[in-house]
Structures are given as structure tokens and as C-alpha cells.
Design a protein around this motif. Structure first.
Motif, mmCIF file in Angstrom:
data_model
loop_
_atom_site.group_PDB
_atom_site.id
_atom_site.type_symbol
_atom_site.label_atom_id
_atom_site.label_comp_id
_atom_site.label_asym_id
_atom_site.label_seq_id
_atom_site.Cartn_x
_atom_site.Cartn_y
_atom_site.Cartn_z
ATOM 1 N N ALA A 139 16.502 -2.028 -56.586
ATOM 2 C CA ALA A 139 17.905 -2.266 -56.246
ATOM 3 C C ALA A 139 18.377 -3.607 -56.806
ATOM 4 O O ALA A 139 17.667 -4.618 -56.752
ATOM 5 C CB ALA A 139 18.094 -2.240 -54.729
ATOM 6 N N SER A 140 19.580 -3.624 -57.339
ATOM 7 C CA SER A 140 20.159 -4.836 -57.909
ATOM 8 C C SER A 140 20.774 -5.706 -56.815
ATOM 9 O O SER A 140 20.870 -5.300 -55.653
ATOM 10 C CB SER A 140 21.237 -4.469 -58.931
ATOM 11 O OG SER A 140 22.316 -3.818 -58.276
ATOM 12 N N ALA A 192 23.005 -4.376 -47.318
ATOM 13 C CA ALA A 192 23.022 -5.346 -46.220
ATOM 14 C C ALA A 192 24.151 -5.044 -45.239
ATOM 15 O O ALA A 192 23.981 -5.195 -44.019
ATOM 16 C CB ALA A 192 23.164 -6.765 -46.776
ATOM 17 N N SER A 193 25.312 -4.618 -45.747
ATOM 18 C CA SER A 193 26.431 -4.290 -44.866
ATOM 19 C C SER A 193 26.261 -2.918 -44.237
ATOM 20 O O SER A 193 26.649 -2.712 -43.081
ATOM 21 C CB SER A 193 27.744 -4.344 -45.657
ATOM 22 O OG SER A 193 28.012 -5.658 -46.086
ATOM 23 N N LEU A 194 25.680 -1.969 -44.970
ATOM 24 C CA LEU A 194 25.440 -0.646 -44.388
ATOM 25 C C LEU A 194 24.403 -0.718 -43.269
ATOM 26 O O LEU A 194 24.342 0.174 -42.421
ATOM 27 C CB LEU A 194 24.977 0.331 -45.473
ATOM 28 C CG LEU A 194 26.010 0.639 -46.565
ATOM 29 C CD1 LEU A 194 25.397 1.516 -47.645
ATOM 30 C CD2 LEU A 194 27.241 1.309 -45.969
ATOM 31 N N LEU A 251 8.149 -6.154 -51.020
ATOM 32 C CA LEU A 251 9.101 -7.263 -51.093
ATOM 33 C C LEU A 251 9.034 -8.060 -52.392
ATOM 34 O O LEU A 251 10.078 -8.349 -52.991
ATOM 35 C CB LEU A 251 8.905 -8.176 -49.879
ATOM 36 C CG LEU A 251 9.941 -9.295 -49.695
ATOM 37 C CD1 LEU A 251 11.313 -8.713 -49.406
ATOM 38 C CD2 LEU A 251 9.523 -10.233 -48.557
ATOM 39 N N PRO A 252 7.854 -8.458 -52.889
ATOM 40 C CA PRO A 252 7.838 -9.278 -54.118
ATOM 41 C C PRO A 252 8.301 -8.530 -55.365
ATOM 42 O O PRO A 252 8.555 -9.160 -56.396
ATOM 43 C CB PRO A 252 6.360 -9.685 -54.250
ATOM 44 C CG PRO A 252 5.762 -9.483 -52.902
ATOM 45 C CD PRO A 252 6.505 -8.327 -52.328
ATOM 46 N N GLN A 303 16.672 -12.880 -57.756
ATOM 47 C CA GLN A 303 18.083 -13.124 -57.459
ATOM 48 C C GLN A 303 18.593 -12.186 -56.374
ATOM 49 O O GLN A 303 19.404 -12.589 -55.533
ATOM 50 C CB GLN A 303 18.930 -12.957 -58.723
ATOM 51 C CG GLN A 303 18.813 -14.114 -59.701
ATOM 52 C CD GLN A 303 19.769 -13.957 -60.871
ATOM 53 O OE1 GLN A 303 20.122 -12.840 -61.244
ATOM 54 N NE2 GLN A 303 20.189 -15.068 -61.443
ATOM 55 N N ALA A 304 18.124 -10.940 -56.389
ATOM 56 C CA ALA A 304 18.549 -9.980 -55.368
ATOM 57 C C ALA A 304 18.073 -10.413 -53.989
ATOM 58 O O ALA A 304 18.828 -10.353 -53.004
ATOM 59 C CB ALA A 304 18.026 -8.591 -55.707
ATOM 60 N N LEU A 305 16.818 -10.875 -53.905
ATOM 61 C CA LEU A 305 16.292 -11.324 -52.616
ATOM 62 C C LEU A 305 17.020 -12.564 -52.124
ATOM 63 O O LEU A 305 17.392 -12.658 -50.946
ATOM 64 C CB LEU A 305 14.792 -11.607 -52.718
ATOM 65 C CG LEU A 305 13.854 -10.397 -52.804
ATOM 66 C CD1 LEU A 305 12.416 -10.868 -52.879
ATOM 67 C CD2 LEU A 305 14.049 -9.477 -51.609
ATOM 68 N N ASP A 306 17.236 -13.514 -53.007
ATOM 69 C CA ASP A 306 17.878 -14.755 -52.582
ATOM 70 C C ASP A 306 19.338 -14.546 -52.211
ATOM 71 O O ASP A 306 19.919 -15.368 -51.492
ATOM 72 C CB ASP A 306 17.760 -15.817 -53.670
ATOM 73 C CG ASP A 306 16.353 -16.401 -53.752
ATOM 74 O OD1 ASP A 306 15.634 -16.312 -52.744
ATOM 75 O OD2 ASP A 306 15.970 -16.932 -54.804
#
Length: 523
Positions: A274-275, A291-293, A304-305, A310-313
Motif C-alpha cells: 500500500a502506498s 487510516a480513516s476507514l 510491518l518493515p 514514507q508510508a509508515l511515517d
């Protein structure tokens, strides 16, 4: 003749009023149909869909120049839901329906070339906004059950443009739609199905009780995903306020089917490819991301890694503020994003880690390099980090555990009731009374530990194992552990268990555990 009707433009989940004005100008302008008011491509194409829909029901456009103005002109207009209000205002301008027929109504809907009205996203927030403006809402038939959940707002849900015309002329009466079904809680997997991993189950219960973020680290097959999938069964159903918030986000995203709502908390599990836009929202037309859904629910990130750094941060801000801000050159779109993060990862790339049978030959460097793909600030926002060792054949041979989801959920409900009661006493709202969301003076008073607990926390802080954020989050976590223990105060043993679950960098866990399990001072 000038005619107008209200509609809405969406900024996040907020529906802002837009006035659609249509006027015929002069003669000899046959075929000229302009739309002004900062429309995007989909809105600009409305003129062709309106033209085709009129032809589909046997109407011809007047031989004049037609102008449709979307007011206010400086507000960006996006989406195909402007088709229906433009068509209705044009019908009133042509005299097909009475000039006052549209008074007291707002409209949304996309038109097909045969005159049918196709469903669009955002019917629920549009109905809520229309009700707040003292208007009724005209929406597609497929969106009627969803819009009916808005409560007191009047709703018309025609199948086609000709049916709506007949309704306004009095030759046909459209009945008000009924709200869609409220789906019962879906079946969730039971904790009894998880063999072994007692410490991980305990951490899962703590996370559910206080709304804390949680990370499982362990080799493949140790049950990390199984545990995460059982978290929704421990959480209480959505409250009415949370149900409305969550449903409005899903409505804007077009994910509500046949108007059916559910009190189950969302559980979103995007793939690690996922971007950043997929996680936090955005794109050409800013849409809510995962995140909103997951608002008022759980966002599960497996492997996770493997997510882009950038997507995680990009999740760091919503983890703190509970909202996502999508910045554009001409607008800032805000989406609620108050979710509980649950993540899982292998200890290193080969998945086996640095101990036990089949251990990685490159340990601990392989582990350190792999885990360092996750930034320190994101790690600092995770309250519980739990290692899940491999499940042995002896574990698999054991009978099912005596306690399952029902027993753990009952303890979680008692702990959350304690938090809600404290929140009322300290003047906190329902959403802010969870321990993981405490801030300010209320957080200082509610999470204050006893002297022995403070001394232990001071040791951890002096060793450099806690940041300022880590200090606060450890106290919140200790408060949740105390709630599960039925304790009115935060004691040393609660702080010690919270410290064991805190994680900063690889290699610091041993120091944490030595401090947490050290004997209490004699004073």
C-alpha cells in the motif's frame, strides 16, 4: 428564467452547501451548455450526461445558451453527484416542473443516458448536512436507505428522472425510504483457537482495554496474525456517536452497501504494498485512506518493515492527533483517523531471529538492520511490543484454553467502564476517556503512580530507555493494567509490567526487563 437548487460539495466528511443556478441566455445558442464555478473534469462532463438523460426521457434542450453556475465559485467542485441538481434546475428553468417545486430541497445523484439516477458516495453526510440546513434531500433510489439514517431529514429517492418529474407534477407519489438494516455483529474468531502465547494474549487484552497500539514480533507461524484478528472480538460495539462518525467516512468512500450499517468496529488490513496515499488518503480526488476507514477501530499492518518507510511515517501524525490532513494547493482536506494500530513483523528477513532452532546465522546484525527499517519515532508511538516465540508441538497437543474471547471481553468491558466513569468525573468526552488518549491535567491526575512506581519509572528514564513520549505512554499503559487489576491506584507492579512491554531499540529490552523486575526499594 433563472432556477436554483441546493446541493453539497465534500471537504473530507464535511458537506458544504453549494447553490446550483441555471439560466437560459438569449436565442440562437443551441447546443451551448456551460458549467462554471470551479468544476473538475467529472462535473464539467455533467452537461453531456444531462443532455443524454433529457434525450432518453424525450426532452430536448431549449435553443438557447444555457449556463449552470455552482456557487460559491471559489470552492472546488468534484464528483458526478452534481448531475441531478443541474438537471433539476434546468427542468425548472424550462418550465417542465413548477418554479417553486425545488424550494426546500437539496439534491445529489449521477444521471445515466436513459434517465436513470445512479448511486453516488456521500449520501449519509449529504442528508445530515441537508437536515442541518432545514432542507430535504433528493438522492438516488439505491442511496435512499443510507440517507434515511440521517434521522429527521426528509428524503426522496427516485429511480429515474421521469419518476421525479411525475412526483413534482402530482401524477406519482414517491414514498420516503426506510433506513437500511443494522447488521448484527459478525462472527469473530475465538481466542481459544490460539494455542500457547499466553503473554501475547495478555498484551492483546491490555491493548483492547485501553486502546493502546500493539506490535507482535515473532517467526512465521507463531500466531501473530491470528492474535490480531481476534482483537475486534474483545472490543465493545460502536456507540451511536462513533457509529455516525464511522458510517459517514465509509459513505464518502462509497463503501456502504444497500444502506446497511454495523456496530462492529472497523478492522482494516491493507497489503504491505500500500502506498502513502492508500494509507492516509489522497489521490487526484482526495479520498479517505485506510487510516480513516479504520476510524474508531483497528488498523492491522502485517509484515510491518515491508511497508514503504514514507508510508509508515505518514501514520505518525494521525497516531497523535486522530486525524489526517491532506494538503492541496487550493484546499486542505481533513479526515478523522482515530484508530488503534496493531502490527506484526518477523524478527529479521529470514524470519527466524537470533535464538532457538534454525536461528539466523547473521544475528544480531540481521535483526538490527531489518528492525531499523521502522523509524524510531514510529516505534515510540507503539505502547506494547510483544515477542511471540515459535509454537511447539507440546503447545499444539494441549487442550483448548479454559478462557476465550468472551471471558477476556468481559474484563475489557469492566476496565473501559472504569475509564468512562473517570472521564465523566474529569469532564472528558466519551472519545477522550480511554487511557491511550488521555492528555493534559486529566492525564497527570489519572495516571499518577505511587512512590515506588515513580522511582522505577525514574530509573528507566535516567538510563535513556524512555523518551518524554515514552514516559507518558508508559504511565497510560500502567493505568490500563491497574484497571484490569481492579486497582484504584497505579502501583509499582503495574509500572513494571508496562515497562516490560515498552521497546525503543534492539538490545534495550534486556535493560528494561532488569529494571522492571528488580526488587522494590526498602523504603
Amino acid at each position: 428564467m433563472l432556477a436554483s437548487i441546493a446541493t453539497v460539495a465534500f471537504e473530507g466528511v464535511e458537506a458544504r452547501r453549494v447553490e446550483v443556478q441555471v439560466q437560459q441566455i438569449g436565442a440562437g445558442g443551441e447546443g451551448q451548455f456551460g458549467i462554471v464555478g470551479l468544476p473538475d473534469k467529472a462535473v464539467a462532463e455533467s452537461r453531456e450526461r444531462v443532455r443524454g438523460a433529457f434525450a432518453g426521457i424525450g426532452l430536448a434542450l431549449p435553443p438557447r445558451r444555457i449556463i449552470a453556475n455552482l456557487q460559491p465559485a471559489d470552492l472546488p467542485k468534484e464528483g458526478s453527484h452534481f448531475d441531478l441538481p443541474i438537471a433539476l434546475a434546468l427542468l425548472a428553468s424550462m418550465g417542465v416542473i413548477g418554479p417553486d417545486a425545488l424550494d426546500g430541497w437539496a439534491a445529489i445523484g449521477e444521471l445515466g443516458l436513459d434517465g436513470r439516477i445512479a448511486p453516488v458516495g456521500g449520501a449519509l453526510p449529504a442528508a445530515v448536512a441537508a437536515g442541518a440546513m432545514g432542507l430535504g434531500l433528493i438522492c438516488p433510489e439505491a442511496n435512499g436507505p443510507e440517507a434515511a439514517w440521517a434521522g429527521e431529514a426528509r428524503v426522496l429517492a427516485p429511480r429515474s428522472l421521469i419518476g421525479l418529474i411525475n412526483h413534482f407534477k402530482g401524477s406519482q407519489v414517491l414514498a420516503a425510504p426506510q433506513p437500511g438494516p443494522m447488521r448484527d455483529g459478525s462472527a469473530v474468531p475465538d481466542l481459544r483457537e490460539v494455542k500457547g502465547q499466553e503473554s501475547a494474549k495478555r498484551a492483546l487484552e491490555i491493548a483492547a482495554a485501553g486502546g493502546h497500539n500493539l506490535l507482535f514480533i515473532g517467526p512465521p507461524g507463531s500466531g501473530k496474525s491470528m492474535l490480531a484478528q481476534r482483537l475486534p472480538g474483545l472490543l465493545p460495539p460502536l456507540t451511536p456517536g462513533e457509529l455516525l462518525e464511522t458510517s459517514m467516512i465509509w459513505s464518502v468512500a462509497g463503501l456502504i452497501e444497500r444502506g446497511a450499517l454495523t456496530r462492529d468496529r472497523p478492522f482494516r488490513a491493507p497489503h504491505h504494498s500500500a502506498s502513502m496515499a492508500a494509507l492516509t488518503g489522497g489521490g487526484h480526488r482526495a479520498k479517505p485512506g485506510e487510516a480513516s476507514l479504520a476510524h474508531n477501530g483497528v488498523l492491522f499492518l502485517d509484515e510491518l518493515p515491508e511497508y514503504a518507510p514514507q508510508a509508515l511515517d505518514s501514520l505518525r501524525q494521525p497516531l497523535e492527533t486522530g486525524e489526517v490532513v491532506v494538503a492541496r494547493a487550493n484546499a486542505h482536506v481533513r479526515y478523522p483517523a482515530r484508530f488503534q494500530l496493531v502490527a506484526a513483523m518477523n524478527p529479521c528477513r529470514c524470519g527466524l531471529g537470533g535464538a532457538g532452532r534454525g536461528a539466523c546465522g547473521k544475528a544480531p546484525r540481521c535483526q538490527r538492520d531489518y528492525q531499523n527499517r521502522i523509524s524510531g519515532p514510529l516505534f515510540d508511538r507503539i505502547d506494547l511490543t510483544v515477542e511471540t516465540p515459535p509454537v511447539t508441538t507440546a503447545d499444539m497437543a494441549l487442550p483448548p484454553p479454559a478462557e476465550g474471547t468472551a471471558e477476556a471481553a468481559a474484563r475489557v468491558a469492566v476496565a473501559r467502564a472504569m475509564q468512562a466513569e473517570r472521564g465523566v468525573a474529569h469532564g472528558l468526552g466519551e472519545a477522550d476517556s480511554l487511557n491511550a488518549r488521555l492528555t493534559g491535567d486529566a492525564q497527570e491526575k489519572i495516571t499518577a503512580p505511587d512512590e515506588a512506581g515513580r522511582a522505577l519509572l525514574m530509573k528507566a528514564g535516567e538510563s535513556g530507555a524512555l523518551t518524554a513520549r515514552g514516559w507518558v505512554r508508559t504511565l497510560r499503559l500502567a493505568r490500563t493494567i491497574a484497571d484490569l487489576d481492579g486497582s484504584t491506584g497505579v502501583l509499582r507492579r503495574h509500572v513494571a509490567e508496562a515497562l516490560v512491554h515498552r521497546r525503543t531499540t534492539l538490545g534495550a529490552q534486556d535493560a528494561f526487563e532488569r529494571q522492571a523486575t528488580a526488587p522494590a526499594p526498602s523504603w
